[in-house]
Design a protein around this motif. Structure first.
Motif, PDB file in Angstrom:
ATOM      1  N   GLY A 194      14.190  26.433  -6.910  1.00 28.97           N
ATOM      2  CA  GLY A 194      13.746  25.789  -7.997  1.00 28.97           C
ATOM      3  C   GLY A 194      13.626  24.004  -7.346  1.00 28.97           C
ATOM      4  N   TRP A 195      14.437  23.759  -6.355  1.00 23.29           N
ATOM      5  CA  TRP A 195      14.738  22.469  -5.784  1.00 23.29           C
ATOM      6  C   TRP A 195      13.514  22.418  -4.702  1.00 23.29           C
ATOM      7  CZ3 TRP A 195      14.998  20.973  -0.649  1.00 23.29           C
ATOM      8  CH2 TRP A 195      15.159  19.597  -0.404  1.00 23.29           C
ATOM      9  N   LEU A 196      13.111  23.307  -4.069  1.00 25.40           N
ATOM     10  CA  LEU A 196      12.033  23.303  -2.881  1.00 25.40           C
ATOM     11  C   LEU A 196      10.665  23.167  -3.988  1.00 25.40           C
ATOM     12  CD1 LEU A 196      13.041  26.058  -0.564  1.00 25.40           C
ATOM     13  CD2 LEU A 196      12.825  23.596  -0.225  1.00 25.40           C
ATOM     14  N   ALA A 197      10.671  23.869  -5.137  1.00 29.12           N
ATOM     15  CA  ALA A 197       9.462  23.796  -5.782  1.00 29.12           C
ATOM     16  C   ALA A 197       9.165  22.282  -6.268  1.00 29.12           C
ATOM     17  CB  ALA A 197       9.270  24.766  -7.101  1.00 29.12           C
ATOM     18  N   VAL A 198      10.385  21.711  -7.039  1.00 25.34           N
ATOM     19  CA  VAL A 198      10.301  20.292  -7.170  1.00 25.34           C
ATOM     20  C   VAL A 198       9.736  19.509  -6.016  1.00 25.34           C
ATOM     21  CG1 VAL A 198      11.501  18.174  -8.182  1.00 25.34           C
ATOM     22  CG2 VAL A 198      11.889  20.738  -9.148  1.00 25.34           C
ATOM     23  N   ALA A 199      10.377  19.487  -5.018  1.00 28.65           N
ATOM     24  CA  ALA A 199      10.197  19.065  -3.739  1.00 28.65           C
ATOM     25  C   ALA A 199       8.868  18.961  -3.011  1.00 28.65           C
ATOM     26  CB  ALA A 199      11.059  19.135  -2.561  1.00 28.65           C
ATOM     27  N   ALA A 200       8.383  20.078  -3.308  1.00 24.26           N
ATOM     28  CA  ALA A 200       6.809  20.324  -3.028  1.00 24.26           C
ATOM     29  C   ALA A 200       5.979  19.724  -3.776  1.00 24.26           C
ATOM     30  CB  ALA A 200       6.555  21.889  -2.883  1.00 24.26           C
ATOM     31  N   ALA A 201       6.074  19.859  -5.181  1.00 25.61           N
ATOM     32  CA  ALA A 201       5.335  19.199  -6.268  1.00 25.61           C
ATOM     33  C   ALA A 201       5.348  17.639  -6.000  1.00 25.61           C
ATOM     34  CB  ALA A 201       5.838  19.532  -7.664  1.00 25.61           C
ATOM     35  N   MET A 202       6.544  16.941  -5.579  1.00 29.13           N
ATOM     36  CA  MET A 202       6.745  15.453  -5.565  1.00 29.13           C
ATOM     37  C   MET A 202       5.685  15.120  -4.364  1.00 29.13           C
ATOM     38  SD  MET A 202      10.517  14.762  -6.440  1.00 29.13           S
ATOM     39  CE  MET A 202      10.581  13.296  -5.974  1.00 29.13           C
ATOM     40  N   LEU A 203       5.901  15.975  -3.113  1.00 24.54           N
ATOM     41  CA  LEU A 203       5.026  15.558  -1.897  1.00 24.54           C
ATOM     42  C   LEU A 203       3.771  15.721  -1.968  1.00 24.54           C
ATOM     43  CD1 LEU A 203       5.131  15.182   1.294  1.00 24.54           C
ATOM     44  CD2 LEU A 203       5.384  17.731   1.371  1.00 24.54           C
ATOM     45  N   TRP A 204       3.291  16.658  -2.870  1.00 24.56           N
ATOM     46  CA  TRP A 204       1.810  16.829  -3.192  1.00 24.56           C
ATOM     47  C   TRP A 204       1.366  15.580  -3.972  1.00 24.56           C
ATOM     48  CZ3 TRP A 204      -0.826  17.654  -7.809  1.00 24.56           C
ATOM     49  CH2 TRP A 204      -1.913  17.841  -7.782  1.00 24.56           C
ATOM     50  N   GLY A 205       2.092  15.097  -5.043  1.00 27.00           N
ATOM     51  CA  GLY A 205       1.608  14.137  -5.697  1.00 27.00           C
ATOM     52  C   GLY A 205       1.608  12.927  -4.744  1.00 27.00           C
ATOM     53  N   VAL A 206       2.442  12.697  -4.253  1.00 25.15           N
ATOM     54  CA  VAL A 206       2.557  11.471  -3.065  1.00 25.15           C
ATOM     55  C   VAL A 206       1.282  11.500  -2.089  1.00 25.15           C
ATOM     56  CG1 VAL A 206       3.717  10.277  -1.153  1.00 25.15           C
ATOM     57  CG2 VAL A 206       5.023  10.863  -3.244  1.00 25.15           C
ATOM     58  N   ARG A 212      -3.835   9.599  -0.502  1.00 23.36           N
ATOM     59  CA  ARG A 212      -5.416   9.865  -0.124  1.00 23.36           C
ATOM     60  C   ARG A 212      -6.340   9.116  -1.081  1.00 23.36           C
ATOM     61  NH1 ARG A 212      -6.101  15.716  -0.113  1.00 23.36           N
ATOM     62  NH2 ARG A 212      -5.745  15.415  -2.250  1.00 23.36           N
ATOM     63  N   ARG A 213      -6.090   8.949  -2.154  1.00 20.16           N
ATOM     64  CA  ARG A 213      -7.027   8.433  -3.053  1.00 20.16           C
ATOM     65  C   ARG A 213      -6.977   6.826  -3.161  1.00 20.16           C
ATOM     66  NH1 ARG A 213      -7.958  10.461  -9.313  1.00 20.16           N
ATOM     67  NH2 ARG A 213      -8.981   8.761  -9.525  1.00 20.16           N
ATOM     68  N   HIS A 214      -5.858   6.090  -2.643  1.00 19.55           N
ATOM     69  CA  HIS A 214      -5.856   4.871  -2.616  1.00 19.55           C
ATOM     70  C   HIS A 214      -5.978   4.282  -1.227  1.00 19.55           C
ATOM     71  CE1 HIS A 214      -4.786   4.284  -6.825  1.00 19.55           C
ATOM     72  NE2 HIS A 214      -4.153   5.311  -6.756  1.00 19.55           N
ATOM     73  N   HIS A 215      -6.260   5.042  -0.223  1.00 22.52           N
ATOM     74  CA  HIS A 215      -6.533   4.546   1.121  1.00 22.52           C
ATOM     75  C   HIS A 215      -7.584   3.633   1.120  1.00 22.52           C
ATOM     76  CE1 HIS A 215      -6.247   4.762   5.429  1.00 22.52           C
ATOM     77  NE2 HIS A 215      -7.546   5.263   5.602  1.00 22.52           N
ATOM     78  N   HIS A 216      -7.468   2.523   1.729  1.00 21.04           N
ATOM     79  CA  HIS A 216      -8.701   1.676   1.800  1.00 21.04           C
ATOM     80  C   HIS A 216      -9.404   1.877   3.252  1.00 21.04           C
ATOM     81  CE1 HIS A 216      -7.992  -0.010  -1.890  1.00 21.04           C
ATOM     82  NE2 HIS A 216      -6.664  -0.014  -1.681  1.00 21.04           N
ATOM     83  N   HIS A 217     -10.428   2.130   3.333  1.00 17.98           N
ATOM     84  CA  HIS A 217     -11.093   2.160   4.728  1.00 17.98           C
ATOM     85  C   HIS A 217     -11.476   0.946   5.152  1.00 17.98           C
ATOM     86  CE1 HIS A 217     -11.461   6.579   4.597  1.00 17.98           C
ATOM     87  NE2 HIS A 217     -11.770   6.377   3.083  1.00 17.98           N
ATOM     88  N   PRO A 218     -11.467   0.635   6.344  1.00 21.69           N
ATOM     89  CA  PRO A 218     -11.946  -0.910   6.743  1.00 21.69           C
ATOM     90  C   PRO A 218     -13.319  -1.127   6.636  1.00 21.69           C
ATOM     91  CG  PRO A 218     -11.443   0.652   8.769  1.00 21.69           C
ATOM     92  CD  PRO A 218     -10.968   1.403   7.531  1.00 21.69           C
ATOM     93  N   VAL A 219     -13.693  -2.040   6.100  1.00 30.59           N
ATOM     94  CA  VAL A 219     -15.253  -2.498   5.969  1.00 30.59           C
ATOM     95  C   VAL A 219     -15.708  -3.431   7.349  1.00 30.59           C
ATOM     96  CG1 VAL A 219     -17.159  -3.483   4.406  1.00 30.59           C
ATOM     97  CG2 VAL A 219     -14.926  -2.246   3.671  1.00 30.59           C
ATOM     98  N   GLN A 220     -16.874  -3.111   7.685  1.00 28.70           N
ATOM     99  CA  GLN A 220     -17.364  -3.940   8.918  1.00 28.70           C
ATOM    100  C   GLN A 220     -18.320  -4.829   8.190  1.00 28.70           C
ATOM    101  OE1 GLN A 220     -18.952  -1.138  11.676  1.00 28.70           O
ATOM    102  NE2 GLN A 220     -17.139  -0.691  12.656  1.00 28.70           N
ATOM    103  N   SER A 221     -18.070  -6.134   8.450  1.00 27.08           N
ATOM    104  CA  SER A 221     -18.887  -7.195   7.949  1.00 27.08           C
ATOM    105  C   SER A 221     -20.014  -7.342   8.850  1.00 27.08           C
ATOM    106  CB  SER A 221     -18.137  -8.476   7.895  1.00 27.08           C
ATOM    107  OG  SER A 221     -17.571  -8.691   9.156  1.00 27.08           O
ATOM    108  N   ALA A 222     -21.275  -8.019   8.387  1.00 26.15           N
ATOM    109  CA  ALA A 222     -22.201  -8.320   9.321  1.00 26.15           C
ATOM    110  C   ALA A 222     -22.078  -9.129  10.426  1.00 26.15           C
ATOM    111  CB  ALA A 222     -23.276  -8.983   8.404  1.00 26.15           C
ATOM    112  N   PRO A 223     -22.443  -8.820  11.767  1.00 27.79           N
ATOM    113  CA  PRO A 223     -22.203  -9.844  12.561  1.00 27.79           C
ATOM    114  C   PRO A 223     -22.585 -11.075  12.458  1.00 27.79           C
ATOM    115  CG  PRO A 223     -23.912  -8.172  13.226  1.00 27.79           C
ATOM    116  CD  PRO A 223     -23.520  -8.133  11.789  1.00 27.79           C
TER     117      PRO A 223
END
Length: 64
Positions: free
Chosen positions: A21-33, A38-49
């Motif tokens: 049960g503890w492993l299931a909860v830990a895996a669910a929390m890790l998956w959520g994090v 991954r959803r809130h990762h900001h990719h660097p934007v290259q500006s015009a030279p």
């Protein structure tokens, strides 16, 4: 009280169930994090030279 048997879970089974049960909860929390990061990762934007100037551009330190 003869003939009446109680169905008790063995100590080993109780420990196994607690750990699983503890492993299931830990895996669910890790998956959520990982999903959130991954959803809130900001990719660097290259500006015009920019046009060439005498001074190199100044890059300020960011906390992000």
């Amino acid at each position: 009280m003869q003939g009446k048997e109680e169905a008790l879970m063995s100590l080993t089974m109780t420990i196994v169930m607690l750990i699983s049960g503890w492993l299931a909860v830990a895996a669910a929390m890790l998956w959520g994090v990982l999903r959130i990061t991954r959803r809130h990762h900001h990719h660097p934007v290259q500006s015009a030279p920019l046009a060439k100037t005498d001074k190199p551009p100044v890059h300020h330190a960011t906390a992000h």
